[in-house]
Design an enzyme around this catalytic site. Structure first.
Site, PDB file in Angstrom:
ATOM      1  N   SER A 244      11.438  -4.126  -9.356  1.00 30.78           N
ATOM      2  CA  SER A 244      12.284  -3.305 -10.221  1.00 30.78           C
ATOM      3  C   SER A 244      13.668  -3.890 -10.472  1.00 30.78           C
ATOM      4  O   SER A 244      14.371  -3.431 -11.363  1.00 30.78           O
ATOM      5  CB  SER A 244      12.437  -1.891  -9.652  1.00 30.78           C
ATOM      6  OG  SER A 244      13.247  -1.892  -8.498  1.00 30.78           O
TER       7      SER A 244
ATOM      8  N   LYS B 280      18.755  -0.354  -6.314  1.00 30.72           N
ATOM      9  CA  LYS B 280      18.978  -0.125  -7.735  1.00 30.72           C
ATOM     10  C   LYS B 280      20.453  -0.348  -8.047  1.00 30.72           C
ATOM     11  O   LYS B 280      21.288  -0.415  -7.164  1.00 30.72           O
ATOM     12  CB  LYS B 280      18.620   1.318  -8.134  1.00 30.72           C
ATOM     13  CG  LYS B 280      17.175   1.714  -7.902  1.00 30.72           C
ATOM     14  CD  LYS B 280      16.236   1.050  -8.875  1.00 30.72           C
ATOM     15  CE  LYS B 280      14.807   1.490  -8.687  1.00 30.72           C
ATOM     16  NZ  LYS B 280      14.094   0.784  -7.620  1.00 30.72           N
TER      17      LYS B 280
END
Length: 129
Positions: A44, A81
């Site tokens: 990701s 993230k």
């Protein structure tokens, strides 16, 4: 540690001189007592140059700021993230368009576990241990 940089373009004459010992801790950790190394699992964050199997240097003593790459704990699970703040609310942004942004609901528990200050990407075919 070598006194001179290594050129990634055309070769230059090798420098036989060294500046002395090298301490990984001193070079990459400002706060050794609150710094951890974690291994990335997943894809990701590829757009940020963070790949599956990379090692991240995470400092838990730093306060996360807008745009920092962070390790966050969401309902007991760790994830890496980019942190964005929209209207004062945190948004966890994946650096891969295959993954949506995540904005926690009011009852979901989101905690910034630490701020990523560096990463180590092993060369292809060369994994540590």
């Amino acid at each position: 540690m070598a006194l001179e940089s290594v050129h990634a373009g055309f070769p230059s004459a090798a420098q036989p001189d060294f500046a002395g010992g090298f301490s990984f801790d001193e070079q990459v950790t400002a706060h050794p007592n609150t710094t951890y190394i974690v291994t990335v699992a997943g894809d990701s964050m590829q757009g940020a140059g963070i790949w599956d199997g990379d090692l991240l240097v995470v400092d838990r003593s730093l306060e996360a700021r807008q745009g920092d790459v962070v390790v966050a704990m969401l309902d007991g699970e760790l994830t890496v993230k980019r942190l964005w703040l929209h209207g004062g609310s945190p948004v966890l942004h994946a650096e891969n368009p295959a993954y949506p942004d995540f904005q926690p609901e009011p009852l979901e528990d989101l905690t910034v576990w630490g701020v990523v200050t560096g990463s180590f990407h092993p060369q292809e075919g060369r994994r540590l241990v």
